[in-house]
Design a protein around this motif. Sequence first.
Motif, PDB file in Angstrom:
ATOM      1  N   ALA A   1       0.805  -1.220   0.000  1.00  0.00           N
ATOM      2  CA  ALA A   1       0.000   0.000   0.000  1.00  0.00           C
ATOM      3  C   ALA A   1       0.838   1.270   0.000  1.00  0.00           C
ATOM      4  O   ALA A   1       0.402   2.308  -0.505  1.00  0.00           O
ATOM      5  CB  ALA A   1      -0.932  -0.003   1.218  1.00  0.00           C
ATOM      6  N   THR A   2       2.055   1.217   0.539  1.00  0.00           N
ATOM      7  CA  THR A   2       2.903   2.407   0.598  1.00  0.00           C
ATOM      8  C   THR A   2       3.863   2.419  -0.589  1.00  0.00           C
ATOM      9  O   THR A   2       3.811   1.555  -1.461  1.00  0.00           O
ATOM     10  CB  THR A   2       3.688   2.445   1.916  1.00  0.00           C
ATOM     11  N   GLU A   3       4.758   3.381  -0.571  1.00  0.00           N
ATOM     12  CA  GLU A   3       5.689   3.515  -1.690  1.00  0.00           C
ATOM     13  C   GLU A   3       6.987   2.751  -1.487  1.00  0.00           C
ATOM     14  O   GLU A   3       7.881   2.807  -2.322  1.00  0.00           O
ATOM     15  CB  GLU A   3       6.009   4.993  -1.924  1.00  0.00           C
ATOM     16  N   GLN A   4       7.073   1.996  -0.404  1.00  0.00           N
ATOM     17  CA  GLN A   4       8.331   1.311  -0.105  1.00  0.00           C
ATOM     18  C   GLN A   4       8.070  -0.019   0.581  1.00  0.00           C
ATOM     19  O   GLN A   4       7.231  -0.122   1.482  1.00  0.00           O
ATOM     20  CB  GLN A   4       9.201   2.204   0.796  1.00  0.00           C
ATOM     21  N   LEU A   5       8.783  -1.054   0.152  1.00  0.00           N
ATOM     22  CA  LEU A   5       8.718  -2.350   0.816  1.00  0.00           C
ATOM     23  C   LEU A   5       9.467  -2.300   2.144  1.00  0.00           C
ATOM     24  O   LEU A   5      10.416  -1.544   2.313  1.00  0.00           O
ATOM     25  CB  LEU A   5       9.331  -3.433  -0.082  1.00  0.00           C
ATOM     26  N   GLY A   6       9.033  -3.145   3.086  1.00  0.00           N
ATOM     27  CA  GLY A   6       9.790  -3.265   4.330  1.00  0.00           C
ATOM     28  C   GLY A   6       8.971  -3.312   5.593  1.00  0.00           C
ATOM     29  O   GLY A   6       9.421  -3.820   6.616  1.00  0.00           O
ATOM     30  N   GLY A   7       7.761  -2.751   5.575  1.00  0.00           N
ATOM     31  CA  GLY A   7       6.944  -2.796   6.775  1.00  0.00           C
ATOM     32  C   GLY A   7       7.623  -2.164   7.967  1.00  0.00           C
ATOM     33  O   GLY A   7       8.277  -1.120   7.857  1.00  0.00           O
ATOM     34  N   GLN A   8       7.503  -2.796   9.131  1.00  0.00           N
ATOM     35  CA  GLN A   8       8.047  -2.228  10.363  1.00  0.00           C
ATOM     36  C   GLN A   8       9.572  -2.222  10.403  1.00  0.00           C
ATOM     37  O   GLN A   8      10.163  -1.520  11.228  1.00  0.00           O
ATOM     38  CB  GLN A   8       7.494  -2.992  11.571  1.00  0.00           C
ATOM     39  N   VAL A   9      10.201  -2.973   9.527  1.00  0.00           N
ATOM     40  CA  VAL A   9      11.665  -2.930   9.463  1.00  0.00           C
ATOM     41  C   VAL A   9      12.147  -1.524   9.121  1.00  0.00           C
ATOM     42  O   VAL A   9      13.211  -1.082   9.573  1.00  0.00           O
ATOM     43  CB  VAL A   9      12.197  -3.954   8.436  1.00  0.00           C
ATOM     44  N   LEU A  10      11.364  -0.795   8.333  1.00  0.00           N
ATOM     45  CA  LEU A  10      11.731   0.579   7.977  1.00  0.00           C
ATOM     46  C   LEU A  10      11.804   1.467   9.211  1.00  0.00           C
ATOM     47  O   LEU A  10      12.568   2.440   9.243  1.00  0.00           O
ATOM     48  CB  LEU A  10      10.726   1.155   6.971  1.00  0.00           C
ATOM     49  N   LEU A  11      11.010   1.148  10.239  1.00  0.00           N
ATOM     50  CA  LEU A  11      11.087   1.874  11.500  1.00  0.00           C
ATOM     51  C   LEU A  11      12.219   1.332  12.369  1.00  0.00           C
ATOM     52  O   LEU A  11      12.977   2.096  12.960  1.00  0.00           O
ATOM     53  CB  LEU A  11       9.757   1.760  12.249  1.00  0.00           C
ATOM     54  N   ALA A  12      12.326   0.020  12.433  1.00  0.00           N
ATOM     55  CA  ALA A  12      13.335  -0.604  13.293  1.00  0.00           C
ATOM     56  C   ALA A  12      14.744  -0.153  12.942  1.00  0.00           C
ATOM     57  O   ALA A  12      15.574   0.077  13.823  1.00  0.00           O
ATOM     58  CB  ALA A  12      13.229  -2.123  13.194  1.00  0.00           C
ATOM     59  N   GLN A  13      15.017   0.006  11.659  1.00  0.00           N
ATOM     60  CA  GLN A  13      16.379   0.360  11.244  1.00  0.00           C
ATOM     61  C   GLN A  13      16.750   1.792  11.615  1.00  0.00           C
ATOM     62  O   GLN A  13      17.923   2.171  11.514  1.00  0.00           O
ATOM     63  CB  GLN A  13      16.535   0.150   9.740  1.00  0.00           C
ATOM     64  N   GLN A  14      15.780   2.589  12.055  1.00  0.00           N
ATOM     65  CA  GLN A  14      16.071   3.964  12.447  1.00  0.00           C
ATOM     66  C   GLN A  14      16.536   4.080  13.891  1.00  0.00           C
ATOM     67  O   GLN A  14      17.008   5.144  14.307  1.00  0.00           O
ATOM     68  CB  GLN A  14      14.825   4.832  12.247  1.00  0.00           C
ATOM     69  N   LEU A  15      16.416   3.013  14.655  1.00  0.00           N
ATOM     70  CA  LEU A  15      16.882   3.046  16.035  1.00  0.00           C
ATOM     71  C   LEU A  15      18.410   3.031  16.080  1.00  0.00           C
ATOM     72  O   LEU A  15      19.062   2.510  15.176  1.00  0.00           O
ATOM     73  CB  LEU A  15      16.317   1.855  16.801  1.00  0.00           C
ATOM     74  N   PRO A  16      19.009   3.588  17.131  1.00  0.00           N
ATOM     75  CA  PRO A  16      20.474   3.628  17.219  1.00  0.00           C
ATOM     76  C   PRO A  16      21.097   2.241  17.101  1.00  0.00           C
ATOM     77  O   PRO A  16      20.645   1.287  17.748  1.00  0.00           O
ATOM     78  CB  PRO A  16      20.713   4.228  18.614  1.00  0.00           C
ATOM     79  N   GLU A  17      22.108   2.148  16.260  1.00  0.00           N
ATOM     80  CA  GLU A  17      22.883   0.929  16.062  1.00  0.00           C
ATOM     81  C   GLU A  17      22.018  -0.240  15.596  1.00  0.00           C
ATOM     82  O   GLU A  17      22.350  -1.398  15.807  1.00  0.00           O
ATOM     83  CB  GLU A  17      23.649   0.561  17.345  1.00  0.00           C
ATOM     84  N   ARG A  18      20.886   0.072  14.939  1.00  0.00           N
ATOM     85  CA  ARG A  18      20.020  -0.970  14.375  1.00  0.00           C
ATOM     86  C   ARG A  18      19.892  -0.825  12.865  1.00  0.00           C
ATOM     87  O   ARG A  18      19.052  -1.494  12.241  1.00  0.00           O
ATOM     88  CB  ARG A  18      18.621  -0.903  15.001  1.00  0.00           C
ATOM     89  N   ALA A  19      20.695   0.031  12.265  1.00  0.00           N
ATOM     90  CA  ALA A  19      20.582   0.266  10.823  1.00  0.00           C
ATOM     91  C   ALA A  19      20.774  -1.017  10.029  1.00  0.00           C
ATOM     92  O   ALA A  19      20.145  -1.213   8.980  1.00  0.00           O
ATOM     93  CB  ALA A  19      21.592   1.322  10.382  1.00  0.00           C
TER      94      ALA A  19
END
Length: 650
Positions: free
Chosen positions: A417-435
């Motif tokens: 539905a959005t413009e990018q694949l990844g789901g919640q991983v797109l949020l998770a990777q923004q946490l410190p040292e979780r890229a």
Amino acid sequence: MSTAFPHLLSPLRIGKLTLRNRIVSTGHDTVLPMDCQVSPALIAYHAARARGGVGLIVLQVSGVHETARYTSHALMATDDSCIPGYRALAAAVHAEGAMLFAQLFHPGREIMETADGMQAVAYSASAVPSERFHVMPRALSESEIAALIAGYAAAAWRIRTAGLDGVEIVASHGYLPVQFLNPRLNLRTDGYGGDFDGRLRFLREVVAAIRAAVDTDCVVGLRISLDERDSEGLQQDEALQACAALQEQLDYVSLVAGTSASLGGAVHIAPPMAFPAAYLATPAGRFRQALSIPLLLAGRINQPQEAEQLLAHGVVDACGMTRALICDPELPNKVARQQPDAIRACIACNQSCIGRFHRGLPISCLQNPLAGRELQFGVLTPASTPRRVMVAGGGPAGMQAAVIAAQRGHQVTLYEATEQLGGQVLLAQQLPERAEFGGLITNLQYALRAAGVEVVLRRRVDRTLVQQQAPDVLILACGATPAIPRLEVGGSLPVHDSWDVLQGASVGARVVVSDWRADWVGPGLAIRLAEAGHQVTLAVNAPLMGQALPMYVRDQLAARLHQLQVAILPYARLYGVDDHTVYLQHTASEEAMLCEDIDSLVLCQPPQPDDALRQQLDGLGLEMHAIGDCQTPRTAEEAIYEATRLAWQL
């Protein structure tokens, strides 16, 4: 030979043995043995990595004495009944062109459990307790020492008789040999203590006894922590001195870091993604300069490019890439085919490898559910009847299901539905040292392209689209949405969901992070906010921060939270808010807990399954399967496993 990896793919001579390349699967627990012996599942697990092209497999630890049973699922090489199992494993690995060593092991005071749940009697050089396991050992007598040395030799003989190519003495991570070597742990006044030669005597006699028990073609190596990363642990200079003194008796040295004896040191046993790639290269260089025998190194070497660089610069002679091989057993073959982009790269999440071990469960991999389940899944076969498969949702579950279904020959279209694949991983990777967690999506995107999956972005699946496309099968992978808990609200304190904060919502100077999940989201947000200058209290609805996390991930986060002076409140149930106060309730005593003078509350609450599409399609008469968080919110491990299991059978 691949021109990009000439060193990694070159043969290596160790003793009288030649490895086909310099990629090593180092010793690691799998919880796959049965009754402390080699099992069919363990054979299938290692055979898969041998088939994938690895040069050397070092088997998990094998106990050398009855007092060495440090878990209820360790291998034991204490009597001849173990030989047939080792022989079958060696035959399977050799048939695929790899070499096989076994680790010879005694934990000393580092004992985790016994089979019947009773506390074990632990033994060590001296009666110095283990901080991590809260074990007080008893000092070994000289006759007991002699029995242990004989046990090392007898175990080596059995393993060699079974046809393995070599043995590796485990002196790493604070286990028994270095409990003798470490002057802070060895307080003996007899011939096995005192000066360096006395403290080295146990290890020297172990090596000599093994050499006397096996033929001259058998490789004998030593695994040791180059630095135990603990104030009471073996220090780098001490480890280097021991290796230099023993090198004429050894065929190789395998280097790692850390110790089992402390929480901070144990993190290095399987360093999480917060640690840089190949972070032990510099200290390993000191050992390379001092030693003339082959040197192996393990520690966050997850990519062939990293390994090639270490080898090209002469830092080491071979690289332990264990978690990388758990994640993608075909890594060596893909390197040889000059297809490094096809490798499913390990992200060092620790969830399914060491994390499952710490829960007493067989090994697996978040990205590769086949790991440890080789007998359960078998070989992926083409579907007898290709079908049109529609996948709704482009998070990890939907992507994995689409890949496997397409690999089986189905015609697959994935809608996001959005413009990018990844789901919640797109949020998770923004946490410190979780890229690096975002590597999960990078790997799946490559697999989608390779499998020929059609991907449609910015298109939400609804009843109309399903009726138009008329798929044979619909896979629901719609994920989850944030859920706001019921709160007593008596004022205007700003309340934000964790997803909003990760997407840029601003919060005040003094923040409470209410962490119901007890996973990586709450502490990750707390670290991110504290690093940005906020005063943070992490209120955890669990007995401890990160209770749901693999312990090495949790302990690394705990260290960072402490450094940032984040206040942690355990047993904290969120109750309500007013203008500047967050009201909590102690989950055990039910007494009130107040956080006052607060500017913002951030919620890390359980999301709710997105079940809207399933309800829309009720009564349509379509074959439909739900996987991942739209069933009920859990982790990426469950999402990818369920996707694999479903698509494997379509």
